[in-house]
Design a protein around this motif. Structure first.
Motif, mmCIF file in Angstrom:
data_model
loop_
_atom_site.group_PDB
_atom_site.id
_atom_site.type_symbol
_atom_site.label_atom_id
_atom_site.label_comp_id
_atom_site.label_asym_id
_atom_site.label_seq_id
_atom_site.Cartn_x
_atom_site.Cartn_y
_atom_site.Cartn_z
ATOM 1 N N GLY A 53 24.285 32.107 19.978
ATOM 2 C CA GLY A 53 25.319 33.123 19.836
ATOM 3 C C GLY A 53 24.739 34.503 19.956
ATOM 4 N N GLY A 69 31.725 26.617 18.380
ATOM 5 C CA GLY A 69 32.895 27.476 18.362
ATOM 6 C C GLY A 69 32.492 28.927 18.465
ATOM 7 N N ALA A 70 33.506 29.791 18.498
ATOM 8 C CA ALA A 70 33.242 31.225 18.608
ATOM 9 C C ALA A 70 32.424 31.744 17.435
ATOM 10 N N ASP A 71 32.577 31.083 16.280
ATOM 11 C CA ASP A 71 31.825 31.502 15.099
ATOM 12 C C ASP A 71 30.479 30.804 14.979
ATOM 13 N N GLY A 72 30.136 30.011 15.990
ATOM 14 C CA GLY A 72 28.871 29.306 15.963
ATOM 15 C C GLY A 72 28.909 27.970 15.253
ATOM 16 N N ALA A 73 30.077 27.596 14.712
ATOM 17 C CA ALA A 73 30.193 26.328 13.992
ATOM 18 C C ALA A 73 30.134 25.151 14.969
#
Length: 810
Positions: free
Chosen positions: A391, A425-429
């Protein structure tokens, strides 16, 4: 190549066992004094050997294909390509041979070819891309880097960058794209790129690697000793049942199927890995080993993976072929709980990673004396798990930004290759895992491979949720066929009806309704029929007596045949009708129709006595003058070692490079041409004499054009004969076996893709082209066959999944 995850796992083991790990201090990689002829690296040498064995093909191409967002100026692009080749010596290196041994020749003035092609319509663009991706490099005379810029009728551009694997790997494509972007921007501004010089070149790495392995403080002997112990007694072939008998020489054809793992399962897998001090790769490896065991592969499961081979920081910005293949042996015996299996996998995996410097081909030379063109040595199943992209915000825009374009695939390098890529995901999850399974179509049907992929997904889900689950409890889905089962059924090791393709013992139902074991093993097919499974082994190989018998019965003098295994050795007995046939003739007949490991050690008339079985092969017939001359050449190449007419070249110290030398000596002394595949199929002096005596394709019978070697300076290798099928790879070049990151391609008839990372391609019909740039002139070479698939993948070889009966004639 120990990343953070493996480093943590090593420390966990150290605390657990109260031991200390010491890092070996190695000589720094630096600019080296170059000899007159620079040898090939270990990985390059194997690839060069495969090119000689298989003949011309596009199998080891790495195409990077992008439909560009912004058009490029051809003149600036041509100049930038030249800049990149000037920066990376390996991109302008050819591999001629001197007395049969290849070496690296850096061509100072070479510039990569840039073809400019106009293509009207999507079909024409696809054809132009496929043709470019399937270009066949002449490694001895042509630099391994070229490009094609395809302009569509609407003005859109598609760029094909092509690097031969002998000069690059998955990591290299990122380096190449970054440098090409920098160079293009500079040329667009009317100047040369002002990048800092590279600390070393690939030739420096090659010389450093030779010193690392075999120098005064070389690690080769110590690491080989580890692998000799770690792989001792391992079966030479994974006994996983196939849909079709394994051919003598595979055609290399392959296809792909995709599968996905959800985000929830992804999170559970990471949690399981942390709980067991392991990496995600180790957890997936354990699950795959469990699935393979349940499907008949046995409890001694070898799975291969690749490591990046760039332990020194100086190698990080370099284009080159650095990857290596590791053999990960997995013990699934005793039906352990999954968590316990992960612990076993972690222990063997960490030992493997700490001995990763030894080239895979050294393992093959020293630990795999039985060479076969029917399968790759040591490992036939590969696994890759790749970390999600990091990310930290959007990437810096590049002039090469665009969409990945699919192209036709040429085939499979292993029986099965499982490649999974982490999504985020966008949050790095954790966002799930996207998988691709590449398979050899000569062995497996698409339905079978889809079933294996689905079962791996189910196993990962079940084991991640409950690591205490025994391996035999892994779910198989609703795949138990409706067998009108009243007469025969198959029960698994727990006494349950076996699912589709899960082997077990065949039971018959008696008059009283009870099931009685028959001693036969089989697995149920999807249609409810039972498919037999080999229960005998000879030399560690599964044996199919019926196939051996059928091959012998095809001989015109044989009226009956039976095959059996005694004391681990395969024997055959035949009945002869009119005409005569010697044992040597019958064994040669079988050898031309069966894989090496199914060729009987003895073929006798009448019953095989215990004394005959103990004797081994029958005494050879009197050697003629040509056998004697061949024996002298065998001994010469093997360093003076005493060799008999029936001694196997590879079991008496021979390996791939020595095989090339032997063929050169045969050509020089006997004036006849044998191919590498001839030696693999007939590895004794007597068998080679039969080939020389009976094969019309020898040099003395060829036309002038056919007598020429494929490349200058490589006498005795010859062109692969048209009458012989293209062989399966005796061993994949180190680190070339796994297709990593997967993405779906809209066009369902197209396959491995190419954006910033890429795979292989093969040609279709050529399109009109104009070239810009110069290179050493290649010879015209045949094209490879095409294949197709519906999935695309890219190819970053990151550290191996580290986070980042008797019959009669009628």
């Amino acid at each position: 190549d120990l990343d953070a995850g493996v480093h943590r796992a090593l420390l966990a083991v150290a605390r657990e066992r109260r031991v200390t790990f010491f890092m070996v201090v190695r000589a720094a990689l630096a600019l080296a004094l170059r000899p007159q002829r620079i040898p090939l690296s270990a990985a390059q040498l194997r690839l060069w050997f495969m090119d000689r064995l298989e003949g011309p093909s596009a199998t080891y191409n790495i195409p990077v294909v992008t439909r560009l967002h912004r058009p490029l100026d051809p003149a600036h692009l041509a100049a930038a390509l030249g800049d990149v080749a000037a920066r990376h010596e390996v991109l302008r290196t050819v591999c001629p041979a001197h007395e049969g041994e290849p070496w690296q020749q850096v061509v100072e003035s070479a510039r990569p070819v840039l073809e400019l092609v106009r293509a009207d319509g999507p079909d024409a663009v696809r054809d132009a891309v496929d043709t470019a991706a399937g270009h066949v490099f002449d490694l001895a005379a042509e630099i391994p880097f070229r490009a094609r810029l395809v302009t569509g009728g609407d003005g859109s551009q598609t760029l094909v960058l092509l690097v031969h694997h002998i000069a690059g790997d998955g990591w290299s494509t990122g380096c190449l794209l970054d440098d090409l972007d920098t160079a293009y921007r500079a040329r667009a501004e009317g100047r040369a790129p002002d990048w800092a010089p590279l600390p070393v070149q690939y030739t420096d790495y090659t010389l450093w690697q030779h010193e690392l392995l075999d120098g005064e403080h070389g690690v080769a002997e110590e690491q080989l000793a580890h692998w000799r112990t770690a792989l001792d007694g391992m079966p030479p072939l994974l006994a996983l049942p196939t849909d079709r008998p394994r051919p003598l020489e595979g055609d290399g054809a392959g296809a792909l199927t995709g599968f996905e793992i959800g985000a929830g399962v992804h999170r559970d897998l990471l949690r399981c890995a942390r709980a067991h001090g392991a990496t995600l790769f180790m957890v997936v490896q354990a699950a795959l080993a469990a699935v393979l065991t349940r499907h008949g592969a046995g409890t001694d499961v070898a799975i291969g993976t690749t490591v990046a081979g760039r332990a020194d920081d100086a190698l990080h910005p370099l284009v080159g072929f650095f990857v290596n293949t590791l053999v990960l042996r997995t013990d699934t015996s005793g039906d352990p709980a999954f968590g316990d299996l992960v612990r076993r996998v972690r222990a063997t995996g960490l030992a493997a990673y700490s001995h990763q410097d030894l080239p895979f081909d050294r393992l093959v030379e020293h630990l795999s004396p039985d060479r076969s063109a029917a399968h790759a040595p040591l490992v036939q199943v590969m696994l890759q798990v790749h970390a999600a992209a990091g990310g930290g915000g959007p990437d810096t825009p590049s002039v090469l930004d665009g969409d990945a374009v699919g192209f036709r695939s040429t085939g499979a390098k292993s029986d099965l290759t499982f490649a999974l890529t982490e999504l985020a995901g966008a949050d790095g999850a954790p966002g799930g895992l996207r998988g691709v399974l590449e398979y050899a179509t000569a062995l497996y049907d698409e339905d079978t491979v889809r079933l294996l992929a689905r079962r791996l997904a189910l196993a990962l889900e079940a084991f991640a949720a409950d690591p205490g689950l025994p391996l035999s409890d892994a779910p198989a889905g609703q795949d138990v066929p409706a067998r009108g089962a009243a007469t025969e059924t198959v029960l698994d090791e727990r006494g349950r009806p076996a699912a589709v393709r899960v082997p077990g013992e065949v039971h018959t139902r008696g008059a009283d309704g009870t099931l009685r074991p028959t001693g036969r093993r089989a697995y149920p097919a999807a249609d409810g029929t039972l498919r037999p499974v080999a229960t005998l082994t000879a030399g560690g190989y599964p044996v199919e007596p019926g196939r051996v018998e059928a091959a012998l019965l095809s001989h015109p003098a044989v009226t009956g045949a039976s095959a059996e295994v005694r004391d681990g050795v395969l024997h055959a007995q035949v009945d002869l009708g009119p005409g005569a046939a010697t044992e040597a003739e019958l064994r040669a007949w079988a050898a031309e129709r069966l894989p090496e490991y199914l060729t009987p050690a003895r073929v006798v008339t009448g019953p095989v006595s215990a004394a005959q079985a103990a004797e081994g092969p029958a005494p050879a017939e009197p050697a003629d003058a040509r056998v004697d001359r061949l024996l002298l050449l065998f001994a010469e190449v093997l360093g003076g070692r005493r060799v008999g007419p029936e001694d196997n070249f590879f079991r008496t110290g021979g390996h791939s490079l020595l095989a090339v030398r032997l063929l050169n000596r045969i050509r020089a002394e006997l004036g006849q041409d044998l191919t590498l595949r001839d030696l693999f199929r007939n590895p004794t002096a007597r068998a080679e004499e039969v080939v020389l005596r009976t094969d019309p394709a020898s040099t003395e019978d060829l036309g002038e054009e056919e007598q020429q070697p494929v490349h200058p300076g490589v006498g005795g290798l010859g062109r692969p004969r048209a009458r012989r099928p293209r062989p399966a790879r005796p061993s994949p070049p180190s680190g070339t076996t796994a297709p990593p990151r997967a993405r779906r391609v809209p066009d369902a008839d197209r396959s491995p893709a190419a954006g910033p990372r890429a795979a292989r391609g093969a040609p279709r019909s050529p399109g009109p082209a104009h070239s810009s740039g110069t290179t050493a002139a290649p010879r015209a070479r045949p094209r490879a066959p095409t294949g197709s698939s519906r999935w695309a993948f890219c190819r970053p070889e990151l550290p191996g999944g580290l986070p980042r009966g008797r019959r009669g004639r009628p």
